[in-house]
Design an enzyme around this catalytic site. Structure first.
Site, PDB file in Angstrom:
ATOM      1  N   HIS A 195      54.451 -17.313 -43.072  1.00  0.00           N
ATOM      2  CA  HIS A 195      55.560 -16.374 -43.203  1.00  0.00           C
ATOM      3  C   HIS A 195      55.691 -15.511 -41.958  1.00  0.00           C
ATOM      4  O   HIS A 195      56.800 -15.167 -41.525  1.00  0.00           O
ATOM      5  CB  HIS A 195      55.343 -15.489 -44.435  1.00  0.00           C
ATOM      6  CG  HIS A 195      55.823 -16.121 -45.701  1.00  0.00           C
ATOM      7  ND1 HIS A 195      55.303 -15.837 -46.934  1.00  0.00           N
ATOM      8  CD2 HIS A 195      56.789 -17.050 -45.927  1.00  0.00           C
ATOM      9  CE1 HIS A 195      55.929 -16.549 -47.857  1.00  0.00           C
ATOM     10  NE2 HIS A 195      56.828 -17.284 -47.269  1.00  0.00           N
ATOM     11  N   ARG A 338      72.217 -31.938 -46.893  1.00  0.00           N
ATOM     12  CA  ARG A 338      71.289 -33.007 -47.277  1.00  0.00           C
ATOM     13  C   ARG A 338      70.734 -32.707 -48.665  1.00  0.00           C
ATOM     14  O   ARG A 338      70.271 -31.594 -48.920  1.00  0.00           O
ATOM     15  CB  ARG A 338      70.136 -33.097 -46.270  1.00  0.00           C
ATOM     16  CG  ARG A 338      69.153 -34.233 -46.564  1.00  0.00           C
ATOM     17  CD  ARG A 338      68.045 -34.276 -45.521  1.00  0.00           C
ATOM     18  NE  ARG A 338      67.147 -33.143 -45.624  1.00  0.00           N
ATOM     19  CZ  ARG A 338      66.155 -32.883 -44.773  1.00  0.00           C
ATOM     20  NH1 ARG A 338      65.960 -33.688 -43.738  1.00  0.00           N
ATOM     21  NH2 ARG A 338      65.371 -31.842 -44.935  1.00  0.00           N
ATOM     22  N   GLU A 439      65.970 -42.802 -41.350  1.00  0.00           N
ATOM     23  CA  GLU A 439      64.656 -42.286 -40.948  1.00  0.00           C
ATOM     24  C   GLU A 439      63.514 -43.194 -41.393  1.00  0.00           C
ATOM     25  O   GLU A 439      62.343 -42.877 -41.193  1.00  0.00           O
ATOM     26  CB  GLU A 439      64.458 -40.882 -41.544  1.00  0.00           C
ATOM     27  CG  GLU A 439      64.696 -40.829 -43.039  1.00  0.00           C
ATOM     28  CD  GLU A 439      64.781 -39.413 -43.584  1.00  0.00           C
ATOM     29  OE1 GLU A 439      64.172 -38.508 -42.987  1.00  0.00           O
ATOM     30  OE2 GLU A 439      65.450 -39.220 -44.620  1.00  0.00           O
ATOM     31  N   ASP A 463      60.717 -38.490 -38.970  1.00  0.00           N
ATOM     32  CA  ASP A 463      60.120 -39.487 -39.852  1.00  0.00           C
ATOM     33  C   ASP A 463      60.257 -40.901 -39.297  1.00  0.00           C
ATOM     34  O   ASP A 463      59.367 -41.738 -39.499  1.00  0.00           O
ATOM     35  CB  ASP A 463      60.740 -39.408 -41.252  1.00  0.00           C
ATOM     36  CG  ASP A 463      60.127 -38.293 -42.083  1.00  0.00           C
ATOM     37  OD1 ASP A 463      58.993 -37.886 -41.765  1.00  0.00           O
ATOM     38  OD2 ASP A 463      60.773 -37.832 -43.040  1.00  0.00           O
ATOM     39  N   CYS A 510      69.434 -35.415 -36.160  1.00  0.00           N
ATOM     40  CA  CYS A 510      69.019 -34.070 -36.570  1.00  0.00           C
ATOM     41  C   CYS A 510      67.515 -33.856 -36.477  1.00  0.00           C
ATOM     42  O   CYS A 510      67.002 -32.831 -36.907  1.00  0.00           O
ATOM     43  CB  CYS A 510      69.504 -33.771 -37.982  1.00  0.00           C
ATOM     44  SG  CYS A 510      68.994 -34.988 -39.206  1.00  0.00           S
TER      45      CYS A 510
END
Length: 579
Positions: A195, A338, A439, A463, A510
């Site tokens: 975070h 997506r 991918e 990927d 992307c």
């Protein structure tokens, strides 16, 4: 600190940029706890102490939430909400109460339960979820600190010349960093998905995490350099090193100012070939950053964050609210959404599915496979997306398509959802484009068939490279084998682009490869139509595109495709003429 100059410590590049300043040391707040036996007649008072400490901690977290919301916006404020959820977890409270009933003092009871939970997180493979142990530890420390009346040192006395060094930073610390305009920070623990790193990236503050013992190696007011680009810090820098990094900082600052001037200019080569530059986002609060960066659309809206840190599935209304907010703000530019790209193991951790842990979740029930097995999850999201399509230009994209059958089944469900909405007289864009991520190697091989049945495709290089080269990109033992310039990868990319163009559809990318200016000329030469990148990278990609000849990079790309090894490819890339 020893007298030796230029002590370089390597960590994790948590947020890019260079910062030079004086150390503001936020010392580790670890507490040495001793187990005490509590007599039965005092255990009720012990539980009252716990209640009081929890209430005080809750009030502090709510203040933190408001501060983060004011400085960074609603999405980042959810970080404090996560801490509140942990604080209010009935299972944790039940386990602590049980130890108190067994005669253990409350401080030690909290320590033992939190430690047990944290140890269980060590076995989780996913970086994002493994990093959540830091949130649990932080909440435990807050409660114990309030029980002992121990006040943690704050950043109130830091200033704009400070480099904050700490074992770890809480979300409230990072907000103070913004308020105090400190230059950067370095921490012993944490990674790129912690975070603290996420907030640092949002604030554009240079940061390096995972430095192990940096907080014990420095003293207040030491001079330190934080290199968030390389993921390292330099302690006790020599005069020569300081001069070098100040020059580098000035160069980067000048480049950033120069890049800002490209915002409203088209992504067009010197011989007038135009491409599109879109942005990747995780949540609606990033839209203004996208617009400020000069992007002409969103090429990837990752919807997975809607499923994190919660005990129930996002409702149809939540989906609609998030997507409509983004598409309305981006109008008339397109937004590519997506569908959920998570593994079933992640949903099990949230108590949403009763699924056994998979030995290799990256090759398991995830993304479109998960949606087809559990269509209710899919339908809920599709309804939200379709309803939002009435408010702007939405394009829908399926992740991890590996067969035509999966594409057919997904489209069948989509068509059923459309028919249901028509019966309910709910408006949506009936001509909404539907596309597929490419991918998986099997999808790349049959792209000629896939391209005939979709309106667009987007190459997910992260990927595609991982699956094609059999390399886990986060495994340090084999990470060096993860190579975007591997001849197989480049030939796959060219094949995908050529076959898609034959079918008359556009091709985007992307993955992280699209965000790296080094690869931009080759991707352009291959004929890529759309780059979808992190907002901060848009000016850099645009600068490269506006500095090269399309004809030249086409010729270079053809030469590269004849190469059989990386070294030959790199040499040819170095011949590209950038003006």
């Amino acid at each position: 600190m020893p007298n030796k100059k230029d002590i370089i410590i390597k960590g994790v590049a948590a947020s890019p940029g260079i910062a030079i300043g004086k150390v503001f040391l936020l010392e580790n707040d670890d507490i040495c706890l001793i187990r005490k036996e509590i007599p039965e007649n005092a255990r009720k008072d012990e539980k009252k102490r716990l209640n009081d400490a929890i209430e005080k901690t809750k009030a502090e977290l709510k203040i933190t939430h408001d501060k983060i919301n004011n400085v960074l916006g609603k999405n980042y404020a959810q970080i404090a909400d996560v801490h509140l959820l942990i604080l209010e977890d009935p299972t944790i409270r039940k386990d602590v109460d049980k130890l108190i009933d067994d005669g253990v003092n409350v401080e030690y009871a909290i320590f033992k339960i939190i430690d047990k939970i944290v140890r269980s997180f060590e076995t989780i493979e996913d970086d994002y979820f493994r990093e959540r142990k830091l949130d649990i530890q932080d909440v435990g420390k807050k409660i114990i600190g309030n029980l002992l009346g121990k006040q943690r040192k704050t950043l109130a006395n830091s200033n704009e010349d400070s480099i904050v060094v700490a074992h770890n930073l809480t979300p409230s610390d990072t907000v103070t960093i913004k308020e105090k305009l400190v230059k950067g920070f370095a921490t012993d623990i944490g990674g790129k998905t912690s975070h603290t790193a996420i907030v640092a990236q949002g604030l554009a503050i240079p940061a390096v995490a995972g430095l192990k013992v940096i907080s014990s190696q420095v003293e207040a007011d030491d001079i330190i350099i934080v290199d968030g680009n390389k993921g390292e810090v330099i302690l006790n820098p020599s005069p020569e090193t300081l001069v070098k990094y100040k020059k580098e900082y000035n160069v980067q600052f000048a480049i950033r100012k120069k890049l800002e001037k490209l915002k409203d200019l088209p992504a067009e080569t010197i011989d007038n070939h135009k491409v599109l530059i879109f942005a990747n986002i995780d949540n609606p609060d990033e839209v203004q950053t996208v617009l400020d960066s000069g992007a002409t659309g969103i090429g990837l809206y990752r919807t997975e964050f809607m499923y994190f840190n919660r005990n129930t599935m996002p409702s149809e209304e939540e989906h609609f609210e998030k997507y409509s907010k983004v598409t309305e703000a981006m109008s008339p530019y397109p937004t590519i959404i997506r569908t959920i790209d998570l593994g079933g193991d992640k949903l099990t951790k949230m108590g949403l599915l009763n699924m056994e842990r998979e030995a290799n979740p990256f090759l398991g029930l995830r993304a479109i496979r998960l949606c087809l097995k559990y269509p209710d999850i899919f339908i809920n999201q599709l309804r939200g997306i379709l309803k939002a399509s009435a408010y702007g230009k939405i394009r829908l994209m399926y992740p991890m398509i590996s067969t035509l059958t999966e594409l057919h089944e997904a489209n069948k469900i989509l068509e059923k959802v459309k028919q249901d909405l028509k019966k309910e007289n709910i408006k949506f864009d009936e001509e909404m484009d539907v596309g597929s991520m490419i991918e998986v190697p099997s999808a790349a091989m049959i792209i000629d068939a896939i391209a005939k049945e979709v309106d667009f495709v987007s190459i997910g290089t992260n990927d595609l490279i991982q699956y094609t080269l059999a390399v886990d990109r986060v495994n340090e033992n084999v990470a060096s084998l993860y190579d975007p310039l591997h001849p197989t990868i480049l030939r796959f990319i060219k094949h995908i682009i050529d076959e898609s163009h034959k079918a008359g559809i556009g091709v985007g990318m992307c993955g992280e490869m699209a965000s790296d200016p080094y690869y931009a000329p080759i991707l352009l030469g291959f004929g890529l139509d759309e780059f979808s990148v992190a907002s901060a990278q848009i000016p850099k990609i645009k600068r490269v595109i506006r500095s090269i000849s399309f004809k030249n990079v086409q010729e270079v790309a053809e030469e590269i495709l004849k190469c059989g090894d990386r070294d030959s490819i790199s040499k040819i890339i170095s011949t590209i003429q950038i003006q």
